[in-house]
Design a protein around this motif. Structure first.
Motif, PDB file in Angstrom:
ATOM      1  N   ILE A 143       0.837  -1.203   0.000  1.00 35.97           N
ATOM      2  CA  ILE A 143       0.000   0.000   0.000  1.00 35.97           C
ATOM      3  C   ILE A 143       0.873   1.254   0.000  1.00 35.97           C
ATOM      4  CG2 ILE A 143      -1.638   1.327   1.398  1.00 35.97           C
ATOM      5  CD1 ILE A 143      -2.873  -1.385   2.212  1.00 35.97           C
ATOM      6  N   ALA A 144       1.955   1.251   0.794  1.00 41.80           N
ATOM      7  CA  ALA A 144       2.848   2.410   0.834  1.00 41.80           C
ATOM      8  C   ALA A 144       3.543   2.614  -0.520  1.00 41.80           C
ATOM      9  CB  ALA A 144       3.882   2.230   1.942  1.00 41.80           C
ATOM     10  N   MET A 145       3.968   1.535  -1.164  1.00 44.29           N
ATOM     11  CA  MET A 145       4.606   1.653  -2.480  1.00 44.29           C
ATOM     12  C   MET A 145       3.618   2.159  -3.523  1.00 44.29           C
ATOM     13  SD  MET A 145       7.044  -1.699  -2.509  1.00 44.29           S
ATOM     14  CE  MET A 145       7.536  -1.461  -4.191  1.00 44.29           C
ATOM     15  N   TYR A 146       2.373   1.729  -3.451  1.00 44.58           N
ATOM     16  CA  TYR A 146       1.352   2.199  -4.380  1.00 44.58           C
ATOM     17  C   TYR A 146       1.105   3.699  -4.190  1.00 44.58           C
ATOM     18  CZ  TYR A 146      -3.054   2.500  -6.894  1.00 44.58           C
ATOM     19  OH  TYR A 146      -4.048   2.864  -7.758  1.00 44.58           O
ATOM     20  N   MET A 147       1.098   4.138  -2.932  1.00 44.24           N
ATOM     21  CA  MET A 147       0.903   5.562  -2.664  1.00 44.24           C
ATOM     22  C   MET A 147       2.079   6.382  -3.203  1.00 44.24           C
ATOM     23  SD  MET A 147      -0.721   5.266   1.169  1.00 44.24           S
ATOM     24  CE  MET A 147      -0.352   6.928   1.586  1.00 44.24           C
ATOM     25  N   GLU A 148       3.298   5.874  -3.059  1.00 44.19           N
ATOM     26  CA  GLU A 148       4.467   6.571  -3.587  1.00 44.19           C
ATOM     27  C   GLU A 148       4.440   6.610  -5.112  1.00 44.19           C
ATOM     28  OE1 GLU A 148       7.372   8.215  -2.451  1.00 44.19           O
ATOM     29  OE2 GLU A 148       6.046   8.429  -0.740  1.00 44.19           O
ATOM     30  N   LEU A 149       4.004   5.528  -5.735  1.00 39.67           N
ATOM     31  CA  LEU A 149       3.909   5.515  -7.195  1.00 39.67           C
ATOM     32  C   LEU A 149       2.908   6.545  -7.676  1.00 39.67           C
ATOM     33  CD1 LEU A 149       4.692   4.205  -9.896  1.00 39.67           C
ATOM     34  CD2 LEU A 149       2.797   2.630  -9.555  1.00 39.67           C
ATOM     35  N   ASN A 150       1.781   6.655  -7.005  1.00 38.93           N
ATOM     36  CA  ASN A 150       0.786   7.656  -7.393  1.00 38.93           C
ATOM     37  C   ASN A 150       1.283   9.075  -7.132  1.00 38.93           C
ATOM     38  OD1 ASN A 150      -1.099   5.938  -8.395  1.00 38.93           O
ATOM     39  ND2 ASN A 150      -2.160   5.690  -6.459  1.00 38.93           N
ATOM     40  N   ARG A 151       2.150   9.224  -6.162  1.00 42.29           N
ATOM     41  CA  ARG A 151       2.695  10.548  -5.866  1.00 42.29           C
ATOM     42  C   ARG A 151       3.592  11.034  -7.002  1.00 42.29           C
ATOM     43  NH1 ARG A 151       6.731  11.552  -0.836  1.00 42.29           N
ATOM     44  NH2 ARG A 151       7.449  13.602  -1.467  1.00 42.29           N
ATOM     45  N   TRP A 152       4.367  10.140  -7.595  1.00 41.74           N
ATOM     46  CA  TRP A 152       5.303  10.510  -8.653  1.00 41.74           C
ATOM     47  C   TRP A 152       4.800  10.127 -10.040  1.00 41.74           C
ATOM     48  CZ3 TRP A 152       8.881  13.685  -7.059  1.00 41.74           C
ATOM     49  CH2 TRP A 152       9.279  13.643  -5.722  1.00 41.74           C
ATOM     50  N   ALA A 153       3.591   9.622 -10.153  1.00 46.83           N
ATOM     51  CA  ALA A 153       3.079   9.080 -11.411  1.00 46.83           C
ATOM     52  C   ALA A 153       3.068  10.068 -12.582  1.00 46.83           C
ATOM     53  CB  ALA A 153       1.690   8.497 -11.206  1.00 46.83           C
ATOM     54  N   PRO A 154       2.726  11.335 -12.420  1.00 40.74           N
ATOM     55  CA  PRO A 154       2.692  12.200 -13.603  1.00 40.74           C
ATOM     56  C   PRO A 154       4.044  12.330 -14.306  1.00 40.74           C
ATOM     57  CG  PRO A 154       1.549  13.243 -11.780  1.00 40.74           C
ATOM     58  CD  PRO A 154       2.194  12.010 -11.242  1.00 40.74           C
ATOM     59  N   ASP A 155       5.137  12.282 -13.575  1.00 35.99           N
ATOM     60  CA  ASP A 155       6.456  12.417 -14.178  1.00 35.99           C
ATOM     61  C   ASP A 155       7.164  11.086 -14.361  1.00 35.99           C
ATOM     62  OD1 ASP A 155       6.170  15.155 -14.241  1.00 35.99           O
ATOM     63  OD2 ASP A 155       6.979  15.397 -12.219  1.00 35.99           O
ATOM     64  N   TYR A 156       6.451  10.007 -14.177  1.00 37.74           N
ATOM     65  CA  TYR A 156       7.113   8.696 -14.203  1.00 37.74           C
ATOM     66  C   TYR A 156       7.675   8.352 -15.578  1.00 37.74           C
ATOM     67  CZ  TYR A 156       7.952   3.856 -12.934  1.00 37.74           C
ATOM     68  OH  TYR A 156       8.533   2.652 -12.684  1.00 37.74           O
ATOM     69  N   TYR A 157       6.918   8.626 -16.636  1.00 40.46           N
ATOM     70  CA  TYR A 157       7.361   8.266 -17.982  1.00 40.46           C
ATOM     71  C   TYR A 157       7.841   9.466 -18.792  1.00 40.46           C
ATOM     72  CZ  TYR A 157       5.344   3.712 -17.110  1.00 40.46           C
ATOM     73  OH  TYR A 157       5.074   2.492 -16.587  1.00 40.46           O
ATOM     74  N   LYS A 158       7.722  10.661 -18.276  1.00 35.74           N
ATOM     75  CA  LYS A 158       8.145  11.855 -19.014  1.00 35.74           C
ATOM     76  C   LYS A 158       9.631  12.094 -18.763  1.00 35.74           C
ATOM     77  CE  LYS A 158       3.653  14.081 -18.806  1.00 35.74           C
ATOM     78  NZ  LYS A 158       2.909  15.220 -18.306  1.00 35.74           N
TER      79      LYS A 158
END
Length: 67
Positions: free
Chosen positions: A33-48
């Protein structure tokens, strides 16, 4: 009056290993759950990656070691 004897075996308390297994499952669920929250926190810049500006360090070649 006495209570009649039961044919059912008495239920044993959970062993140490069962408790450890349940705690490990709980902590793994918290970690996911903590890793999922961190992924959503950085998700907009993840692939850019076009905004990333990597720096490169070029060292000059020393010609005395080439001969």
């Amino acid at each position: 009056m006495s209570t009649p004897l039961s044919n059912k075996p008495a239920k044993q308390p959970p062993s140490v290993f069962t408790v450890m297994l349940l705690l490990a499952m709980l902590f793994m669920l918290i970690a996911v759950i903590a890793m999922y929250m961190e992924l959503n926190r950085w998700a907009p810049d993840y692939y850019k990656t076009n905004t990333a500006r990597p720096t490169v360090m070029v060292q000059p070649i020393d010609t005395q070691y080439l001969a």
